[in-house]
Design a protein around this motif. Sequence first.
Motif, PDB file in Angstrom:
ATOM      1  N   UNK A   1      11.255   1.979  -8.379  1.00 49.73           N
ATOM      2  CA  UNK A   1      10.407   0.673  -8.891  1.00 49.73           C
ATOM      3  C   UNK A   1      10.216  -0.093  -7.871  1.00 49.73           C
ATOM      4  N   UNK A   2       8.880  -0.503  -7.648  1.00 53.02           N
ATOM      5  CA  UNK A   2       8.568  -1.600  -6.568  1.00 53.02           C
ATOM      6  C   UNK A   2       8.266  -2.880  -7.120  1.00 53.02           C
ATOM      7  N   UNK A   3       7.830  -3.712  -6.398  1.00 55.84           N
ATOM      8  CA  UNK A   3       7.299  -5.123  -6.823  1.00 55.84           C
ATOM      9  C   UNK A   3       6.089  -5.462  -5.981  1.00 55.84           C
ATOM     10  N   UNK A   4       5.412  -6.220  -6.265  1.00 58.43           N
ATOM     11  CA  UNK A   4       4.021  -6.638  -5.857  1.00 58.43           C
ATOM     12  C   UNK A   4       3.991  -7.611  -4.631  1.00 58.43           C
TER      13      UNK A   4
ATOM     14  N   UNK B   1      16.882   2.388   4.559  1.00 63.11           N
ATOM     15  CA  UNK B   1      15.816   1.536   4.743  1.00 63.11           C
ATOM     16  C   UNK B   1      14.541   2.232   3.968  1.00 63.11           C
ATOM     17  N   UNK B   2      14.206   3.506   4.421  1.00 61.25           N
ATOM     18  CA  UNK B   2      12.902   3.964   3.843  1.00 61.25           C
ATOM     19  C   UNK B   2      13.164   5.457   3.455  1.00 61.25           C
TER      20      UNK B   2
ATOM     21  N   UNK C   1       0.816  -1.113   0.002  1.00 61.95           N
ATOM     22  CA  UNK C   1       0.180  -0.046  -0.102  1.00 61.95           C
ATOM     23  C   UNK C   1       0.709   1.226   0.054  1.00 61.95           C
ATOM     24  N   UNK C   2       1.965   1.266  -0.706  1.00 60.27           N
ATOM     25  CA  UNK C   2       2.643   2.432  -0.907  1.00 60.27           C
ATOM     26  C   UNK C   2       3.624   3.049   0.333  1.00 60.27           C
ATOM     27  N   UNK C   3       3.944   1.943   1.030  1.00 58.56           N
ATOM     28  CA  UNK C   3       4.639   2.439   2.121  1.00 58.56           C
ATOM     29  C   UNK C   3       6.143   2.789   1.709  1.00 58.56           C
ATOM     30  N   UNK C   4       6.529   2.116   0.853  1.00 53.17           N
ATOM     31  CA  UNK C   4       7.845   2.734   0.380  1.00 53.17           C
ATOM     32  C   UNK C   4       7.867   4.037  -0.218  1.00 53.17           C
ATOM     33  N   UNK C   5       6.770   4.679  -0.777  1.00 53.40           N
ATOM     34  CA  UNK C   5       6.531   5.817  -1.584  1.00 53.40           C
ATOM     35  C   UNK C   5       7.074   5.748  -2.778  1.00 53.40           C
TER      36      UNK C   5
END
Length: 467
Positions: A155-158, A370-371, A146-150
């Motif tokens: 790029x994200x992964x599911x 980390x974030x 839910x977009x925590x990494x912003x």
Amino acid sequence: MKKITHTLWVINARLIDGLGNAYKNLKSIYIHEGRIRQIGNLTPPDHEKVLDVKGATVMPGLIDAHVHLQSVPGSVFRKDDESRLQKYRYHQLRSYLACGVTTVLDNAIAGPMLREFTQYLESGGAGPRIFALAPAFYPPNGYLDNGMLTAYWGPHWRPAKDRTDVVELFREYEGTDRVIGVKVMLETGFGKANIWPLLSKKVRDIISDESRKRNLPLYAHAYKKKEQKTGLDMGVHCFVHSGFMFTQPTDRFIRRMKELGTYVTTTLSCTFDQMLVQFQRERLDNPYLNLRVPRELLETARDDRVWEDYYDRFFKLSSPKWLPSFFIRALPKLINIEKSIKACLESASRAILTLHEAGIPIVAGTDASSWPVFPNFFHGTSMIREMELLYNIGIPPMDVIASATRVPAEMMGKTDRIGTLEKGKYGDMVVVEKDPLKDPSALESLLWTIKGGEARTPEEWMACDPT
């Protein structure tokens, strides 16, 4: 790949080899085509390059076993665009070398970013050797979802809800030899409350099964007792955080770790210690940081509004959904944050010392960055602080050095290449003026970092052309 052709003689060194040995007045280390060819009393030929370290200490290049290369500290607050993020990411790679870190293990990276960094290094860009844990598995609506990494993460992964997801996530990393393990997120909440669901037993079994097929060991993000037990039940190869913020490891826990041969990565610097910079701003004035961290990032970490915004985001994310918004916003004023962080740091430090004394292999790693909402989890410099913290909690200096060299190389299955100074291994080493067996801040006296036989001062590594 660009072929390494560097030839270098390092002479007149005090050598710490990573195997627990220290030698005075070593005559020479001969590096050719990127690898150590001889260590001993050879005399360099007149026509070859010589680095006379004049009695300084030479030891293996450091390994930071927990990083997040695509994340730039504080980027959420600056609202960095993609071109600026790329600039900072390449700056961060150079910073690792300017801090003596010649190898990193990325603990959660998107496939496109891993390929980008690989291409950058193979085309001649300056940076450490990169290995990765991938995929990093988390459940729907769990930690990282839910977009925590912003969007500033890149790029994200599911998330993974079934075998199809697990297999598809593995496919995103096919064709690279840099993946050395798989990460499993076992996180229910940053504090004592349970906020997020865990991966189901069925999905955990699928992950274990698919990882075995690929001969990839499991690494677990797990802070609390329940999550750590789940990791041990999965046969985890390494806990990527020390955990133990509120409790201490039991004899049974230690016994199970020994039976499995499980490692633990420390992550004291970013997870706890650097949160105290909010109350110790003078630490940001260290000249060591000024060379290696962009000015804009240091300014972000000095900004009171950034810290207020950070805690607003942190408590909103990590609080139970049933808590009223007004109460969540008031939490930073109701809680003694400095006291709480110090208590968690003390508890985690004590646990690491206990594990070390019990014979559990300790691996130095930082969790930088980390974030993107953390203002000051700086790449490179955090590793120096990590080692200082390990010295300070009572781990013997030679063991601290091993935790950042030989032990992570063993954990990663790369002892044929890195981790110690021996014939046949990569010519990766650091040269420090002070004695790291006597001075925990010795790494701040770094004179040269040598990667594959290429020796540069910290200033020279930072000045490398990023293109």
